[in-house]
Design a protein around this motif. Structure first.
Motif, PDB file in Angstrom:
ATOM      1  N   LYS A  76      -5.160  12.278  11.518  1.00 42.85           N
ATOM      2  CA  LYS A  76      -5.876  11.002  11.557  1.00 42.85           C
ATOM      3  C   LYS A  76      -4.966   9.994  10.873  1.00 42.85           C
ATOM      4  O   LYS A  76      -4.685  10.100   9.680  1.00 42.85           O
ATOM      5  N   ILE A  77      -4.485   9.014  11.623  1.00 49.55           N
ATOM      6  CA  ILE A  77      -3.547   8.040  11.072  1.00 49.55           C
ATOM      7  C   ILE A  77      -4.140   6.647  11.209  1.00 49.55           C
ATOM      8  O   ILE A  77      -4.584   6.248  12.280  1.00 49.55           O
ATOM      9  N   GLU A  78      -4.146   5.912  10.097  1.00 51.71           N
ATOM     10  CA  GLU A  78      -4.632   4.533  10.072  1.00 51.71           C
ATOM     11  C   GLU A  78      -3.934   3.795   8.943  1.00 51.71           C
ATOM     12  O   GLU A  78      -3.297   4.414   8.088  1.00 51.71           O
ATOM     13  N   ARG A  79      -4.065   2.489   8.941  1.00 51.89           N
ATOM     14  CA  ARG A  79      -3.457   1.690   7.871  1.00 51.89           C
ATOM     15  C   ARG A  79      -4.158   2.009   6.552  1.00 51.89           C
ATOM     16  O   ARG A  79      -5.373   2.072   6.485  1.00 51.89           O
ATOM     17  N   ALA A  80      -3.349   2.183   5.517  1.00 55.81           N
ATOM     18  CA  ALA A  80      -3.897   2.479   4.191  1.00 55.81           C
ATOM     19  C   ALA A  80      -4.415   1.194   3.561  1.00 55.81           C
ATOM     20  O   ALA A  80      -3.828   0.126   3.724  1.00 55.81           O
ATOM     21  N   GLU A  81      -5.516   1.300   2.845  1.00 57.62           N
ATOM     22  CA  GLU A  81      -6.034   0.157   2.105  1.00 57.62           C
ATOM     23  C   GLU A  81      -5.168  -0.048   0.869  1.00 57.62           C
ATOM     24  O   GLU A  81      -4.606   0.906   0.338  1.00 57.62           O
ATOM     25  N   PRO A  82      -5.060  -1.278   0.391  1.00 56.96           N
ATOM     26  CA  PRO A  82      -4.257  -1.524  -0.807  1.00 56.96           C
ATOM     27  C   PRO A  82      -4.794  -0.736  -1.996  1.00 56.96           C
ATOM     28  O   PRO A  82      -6.006  -0.572  -2.147  1.00 56.96           O
ATOM     29  N   ARG A  83      -3.897  -0.266  -2.811  1.00 55.04           N
ATOM     30  CA  ARG A  83      -4.267   0.509  -3.990  1.00 55.04           C
ATOM     31  C   ARG A  83      -4.890  -0.410  -5.029  1.00 55.04           C
ATOM     32  O   ARG A  83      -4.367  -1.477  -5.328  1.00 55.04           O
ATOM     33  N   SER A  84      -6.046   0.000  -5.572  1.00 56.54           N
ATOM     34  CA  SER A  84      -6.637  -0.793  -6.650  1.00 56.54           C
ATOM     35  C   SER A  84      -6.037  -0.320  -7.964  1.00 56.54           C
ATOM     36  O   SER A  84      -5.646   0.831  -8.109  1.00 56.54           O
ATOM     37  N   LYS A  85      -5.998  -1.215  -8.939  1.00 53.68           N
ATOM     38  CA  LYS A  85      -5.302  -0.918 -10.187  1.00 53.68           C
ATOM     39  C   LYS A  85      -6.038   0.065 -11.075  1.00 53.68           C
ATOM     40  O   LYS A  85      -5.439   0.711 -11.913  1.00 53.68           O
ATOM     41  N   ASP A  86      -7.362   0.221 -10.915  1.00 51.26           N
ATOM     42  CA  ASP A  86      -8.128   1.081 -11.814  1.00 51.26           C
ATOM     43  C   ASP A  86      -8.266   2.510 -11.319  1.00 51.26           C
ATOM     44  O   ASP A  86      -8.872   3.329 -11.981  1.00 51.26           O
ATOM     45  N   LYS A  87      -7.680   2.849 -10.171  1.00 47.81           N
ATOM     46  CA  LYS A  87      -7.801   4.202  -9.642  1.00 47.81           C
ATOM     47  C   LYS A  87      -6.435   4.843  -9.538  1.00 47.81           C
ATOM     48  O   LYS A  87      -5.469   4.212  -9.152  1.00 47.81           O
ATOM     49  N   PRO A  88      -6.341   6.144  -9.839  1.00 53.20           N
ATOM     50  CA  PRO A  88      -5.096   6.860  -9.595  1.00 53.20           C
ATOM     51  C   PRO A  88      -4.838   6.947  -8.089  1.00 53.20           C
ATOM     52  O   PRO A  88      -5.748   6.847  -7.289  1.00 53.20           O
ATOM     53  N   GLU A  89      -3.600   7.190  -7.727  1.00 53.97           N
ATOM     54  CA  GLU A  89      -3.216   7.172  -6.321  1.00 53.97           C
ATOM     55  C   GLU A  89      -3.983   8.175  -5.488  1.00 53.97           C
ATOM     56  O   GLU A  89      -4.375   7.909  -4.376  1.00 53.97           O
TER      57      GLU A  89
END
Length: 167
Positions: A76-89
């Protein structure tokens, strides 16, 4: 500007980064891959990321490889949402695995965990009655009774006070 793509439905076994890189090898050298692994076991958590250099290449990869079979699993391939600063990767995309781009919002007021799921902690008070040795007492002014029973409670307090004053 680099474009990050989410790759889901990876097998939850030992998946090598090079194996995933080989899937995208014919797309050129502008592709880099990353597999998210469990810290304790070292096994794949079921998803990873592919970073490409251009929007056109990202669209091409999504169109070409979405549904592609990789080790008996359809990717399943889709565009990743931007990483938020308060969550680990590893946590930011775990919630993407079953959803598209809509944020998950809890329907109650319970505290949220890292992936949008209500945490197990509860701010509710204990339902056990207070005992004589406990630190919380019901005789203080800070305790507010349920308004439905306030009149009855006031009568009981008066009766107890009357009994205590009569030996």
């Amino acid at each position: 500007m680099p474009v990050r793509l989410y790759v889901g439905n990876l097998p939850k076994e030992l998946v090598d980064r090079q194996d995933l890189q080989n899937v995208f090898a014919d797309s050129g050298d502008l592709v880099s891959t990353k597999i998210i692994k469990d810290r304790k076991t070292g096994k794949c958590r079921g998803f990873g990321f592919v970073t490409v250099e251009t929007e056109e290449l990202a669209d091409e990869i999504i169109q070409k490889f979405d549904g592609h079979m990789f080790q008996e699993s359809a990717l399943k391939i889709e565009r990743a949402e931007p990483r938020s600063k308060d969550k680990p990767e590893g946590e930011e995309s775990a919630s993407q695995e079953g959803s598209t781009s809509t944020p998950q919002v809890a329907s109650n007021n319970r505290p949220q965990g890292g992936n949008g799921v209500p945490s197990r902690r509860s701010n509710k008070k204990s339902r056990r009655p207070a005992t004589a040795g406990s630190s919380s007492s019901s005789s203080g002014d800070s305790f507010q009774p349920d308004p439905r029973w306030a009149d009855e409670l006031a009568k009981l307090k008066e009766m107890l006070a009357a009994q205590a004053s009569n030996p």
